[in-house]
Design an enzyme around this catalytic site. Sequence first.
Site, PDB file in Angstrom:
ATOM      1  N   ALA A 115       0.783  -1.246   0.000  1.00 48.63           N
ATOM      2  CA  ALA A 115       0.000   0.000   0.000  1.00 48.63           C
ATOM      3  C   ALA A 115       0.808   1.287   0.000  1.00 48.63           C
ATOM      4  O   ALA A 115       0.292   2.333  -0.391  1.00 48.63           O
ATOM      5  CB  ALA A 115      -0.910   0.003   1.231  1.00 48.63           C
ATOM      6  N   SER A 119      -1.195   6.242  -2.298  1.00 51.84           N
ATOM      7  CA  SER A 119      -2.023   6.932  -3.308  1.00 51.84           C
ATOM      8  C   SER A 119      -3.360   6.211  -3.440  1.00 51.84           C
ATOM      9  O   SER A 119      -4.425   6.835  -3.420  1.00 51.84           O
ATOM     10  CB  SER A 119      -1.373   6.908  -4.689  1.00 51.84           C
ATOM     11  OG  SER A 119      -0.021   7.157  -4.612  1.00 51.84           O
ATOM     12  N   LYS A 120      -3.266   4.891  -3.570  1.00 50.94           N
ATOM     13  CA  LYS A 120      -4.504   4.141  -3.817  1.00 50.94           C
ATOM     14  C   LYS A 120      -5.262   3.892  -2.515  1.00 50.94           C
ATOM     15  O   LYS A 120      -6.487   3.866  -2.505  1.00 50.94           O
ATOM     16  CB  LYS A 120      -4.181   2.843  -4.554  1.00 50.94           C
ATOM     17  CG  LYS A 120      -3.556   3.148  -5.904  1.00 50.94           C
ATOM     18  CD  LYS A 120      -2.992   1.981  -6.623  1.00 50.94           C
ATOM     19  CE  LYS A 120      -2.128   2.425  -7.792  1.00 50.94           C
ATOM     20  NZ  LYS A 120      -0.798   2.962  -7.416  1.00 50.94           N
ATOM     21  N   ASP A 183      -1.226  -3.848  -5.774  1.00 50.66           N
ATOM     22  CA  ASP A 183      -0.497  -2.927  -6.653  1.00 50.66           C
ATOM     23  C   ASP A 183       0.975  -3.299  -6.448  1.00 50.66           C
ATOM     24  O   ASP A 183       1.640  -2.799  -5.556  1.00 50.66           O
ATOM     25  CB  ASP A 183      -0.793  -1.484  -6.215  1.00 50.66           C
ATOM     26  CG  ASP A 183      -0.151  -0.458  -7.124  1.00 50.66           C
ATOM     27  OD1 ASP A 183      -0.148  -0.677  -8.347  1.00 50.66           O
ATOM     28  OD2 ASP A 183       0.330   0.565  -6.612  1.00 50.66           O
ATOM     29  N   CYS A 236       3.147  -1.001 -12.593  1.00 51.27           N
ATOM     30  CA  CYS A 236       3.494   0.138 -13.453  1.00 51.27           C
ATOM     31  C   CYS A 236       4.659  -0.278 -14.335  1.00 51.27           C
ATOM     32  O   CYS A 236       5.573   0.494 -14.583  1.00 51.27           O
ATOM     33  CB  CYS A 236       3.812   1.383 -12.627  1.00 51.27           C
ATOM     34  SG  CYS A 236       5.193   1.183 -11.521  1.00 51.27           S
TER      35      CYS A 236
HETATM   36  N1  SAM Z   1       0.115   1.060  -3.890  1.00 51.73           N
HETATM   37  C1  SAM Z   1       1.106   2.074  -3.605  1.00 51.73           C
HETATM   38  C2  SAM Z   1       0.517   3.443  -3.897  1.00 51.73           C
HETATM   39  O1  SAM Z   1      -0.395   3.534  -4.700  1.00 51.73           O
HETATM   40  O2  SAM Z   1       0.968   4.420  -3.281  1.00 51.73           O
HETATM   41  C3  SAM Z   1       2.395   1.822  -4.375  1.00 51.73           C
HETATM   42  C4  SAM Z   1       2.932   0.453  -4.130  1.00 51.73           C
HETATM   43  S1  SAM Z   1       4.487   0.151  -4.860  1.00 51.73           S
HETATM   44  C5  SAM Z   1       4.100  -0.076  -6.508  1.00 51.73           C
HETATM   45  C6  SAM Z   1       4.817  -1.464  -4.313  1.00 51.73           C
HETATM   46  C7  SAM Z   1       4.967  -1.619  -2.826  1.00 51.73           C
HETATM   47  O3  SAM Z   1       5.168  -2.996  -2.540  1.00 51.73           O
HETATM   48  C8  SAM Z   1       6.148  -0.899  -2.209  1.00 51.73           C
HETATM   49  O4  SAM Z   1       5.693   0.026  -1.256  1.00 51.73           O
HETATM   50  C9  SAM Z   1       6.947  -2.003  -1.523  1.00 51.73           C
HETATM   51  O5  SAM Z   1       7.493  -1.623  -0.274  1.00 51.73           O
HETATM   52  C10 SAM Z   1       5.902  -3.072  -1.339  1.00 51.73           C
HETATM   53  N2  SAM Z   1       6.410  -4.452  -1.211  1.00 51.73           N
HETATM   54  C11 SAM Z   1       7.498  -5.010  -1.814  1.00 51.73           C
HETATM   55  N3  SAM Z   1       7.613  -6.278  -1.424  1.00 51.73           N
HETATM   56  C12 SAM Z   1       6.602  -6.552  -0.597  1.00 51.73           C
HETATM   57  C13 SAM Z   1       6.199  -7.695   0.157  1.00 51.73           C
HETATM   58  N4  SAM Z   1       6.890  -8.840   0.068  1.00 51.73           N
HETATM   59  N5  SAM Z   1       5.105  -7.601   0.963  1.00 51.73           N
HETATM   60  C14 SAM Z   1       4.411  -6.444   1.039  1.00 51.73           C
HETATM   61  N6  SAM Z   1       4.751  -5.324   0.366  1.00 51.73           N
HETATM   62  C15 SAM Z   1       5.830  -5.382  -0.449  1.00 51.73           C
END
Ligand code: SAM
Length: 473
Positions: A115, A119-120, A183, A236
């Site tokens: 999360a 943003s979402k 996401d 993305c």
């Molecule tokens: N949804 C967010 C927004 O709209 O602001 C952006 C998310 S970003 C694309 C992907 C997120 O996945 C990052 O914040 C990252 O820290 C998290 N992430 C990476 N590996 C993860 C895991 N194993 N479990 C949970 N979150 C993870």
Amino acid sequence: MITLSPDVQNVIDEILPGEQDKFLGCLDVRVKTKLRLSPIKMDPEKTLRSLTEEGMTPVKIPYLPDTYSVEPETSYPGRTLVHNLGYFYLQDLSSMIPALVLDPQPGERILDLAAAPGSKTTQIAQMMKNTGTLVANDVDSGRLSNLSFNLDRMGIYNTVVTHLEGALVGKRFPEYFDRVLLDAPCSALGVLANKQDVLNWWAQSKVSKFATLQEKLLISAIKALKPGGRLVYSTCTLTPEENELTVQSILAKYPVELENIPVINGFTMRSGLTSRGISSEVSEKVRRIYPFDNNNNLQGFFVACFKKTGTTQNEDFAVLSLPTIQTGVRNEAVLFGRMSAYFGIEPHLLEGLKLINRKDLWVVPNDFDVRWAGTSIRTGMRFAREMYDDAFKLTTDVLQLYGRHISEHKITIENPQEMDQFQSGSNIHSEKELRGQQAVFWGDFCLGSGLGMGRTIKSQIPRSKRMGSDSEI
Ligand code: SAM
């Protein structure tokens, strides 16, 4: 013009044969984020008027609710007071699509599995009208601080923040959620125009690592979802491994089917790729979004929508691990009554709220599942910090949230210099003798808590909420 590394060039050659130049062309155009107005704390018309008074012209994005671009292009809406107060969120247009497809409803239980920075999450909470239970999870504690900051700023209190490995969430909370958004972390090729540093670390070898993680997170998301529930998967990035192939692999192993992505007016979206053995079922139902199909007004994106068609409960004998803990607040009705009387807030406006006690007092909606308080790193919005024998002082967050409805113990700053002083945490002068907590305003906008100390009002704006203290765009 940007030069792509051979690895990135290979991806573009594969996914956009004959259109490589269009892709390269859009990398020279930095995509401006748009405003997503929030009605939670302020009437959107007043927010727009304030931006206009600052010399900006908000231009409505047709079809999308509450969304505006701002002219001139060189303006910085992120440096305004109305941004600081959380009356809007700056967000890329593509990034708004997953929540629109998820279609969250008030009162539901919803999971945003990856999360941060929110943003979402903030968009989903807004669509849920701050009701129900929204669980915002991320594995990265630094990014979770930004998420918490954004939740406070936007006046959101139906959300708990959890710091869990996403792949484990489905096992711990099986079939609990009505809807789930994943996401996913990804190789970010869709956002190259704004983040060219991606090219410094991008390598094909990273793609399979992301794809493995994405599949684990998707499985977890499916396990967390109730049968019949909706799961939206977005990235993305543009590689088939992280998009269509991940979706196809999951379809073969789990009780899910793909749903159509509704047409969202104003967006040009393409079907998925058909190479590499990708089935027509997958390519017809998923959607790719490219900047050059959309006047370079947004970033590259991928989205898929699943429906869960059967149970996954028999796997691993998963059990819901939400602890039952004591969170109730004995004198809740008394506290709300005092808040209403002291600040002149109509009592019925506080009826949808519930308090929980986790060291300080926190406020959540009535239909919120309080068991999350035992698992989260924060639950809802901090209501009051200090309690002495039932006396309490509301937080700046709560005062900002109810600012529109406050009519007593309210003072309005008239002078811009004093406004800056108060906003930066300094004391200001009062013509009248004042004692106790005051809600301090600039025009219609509630800045937060001040403490009357005779002819002086002590600013109680927390350091993190002072102007210029966040990562404003
Ligand atoms: N949804 C967010 C927004 O709209 O602001 C952006 C998310 S970003 C694309 C992907 C997120 O996945 C990052 O914040 C990252 O820290 C998290 N992430 C990476 N590996 C993860 C895991 N194993 N479990 C949970 N979150 C993870």
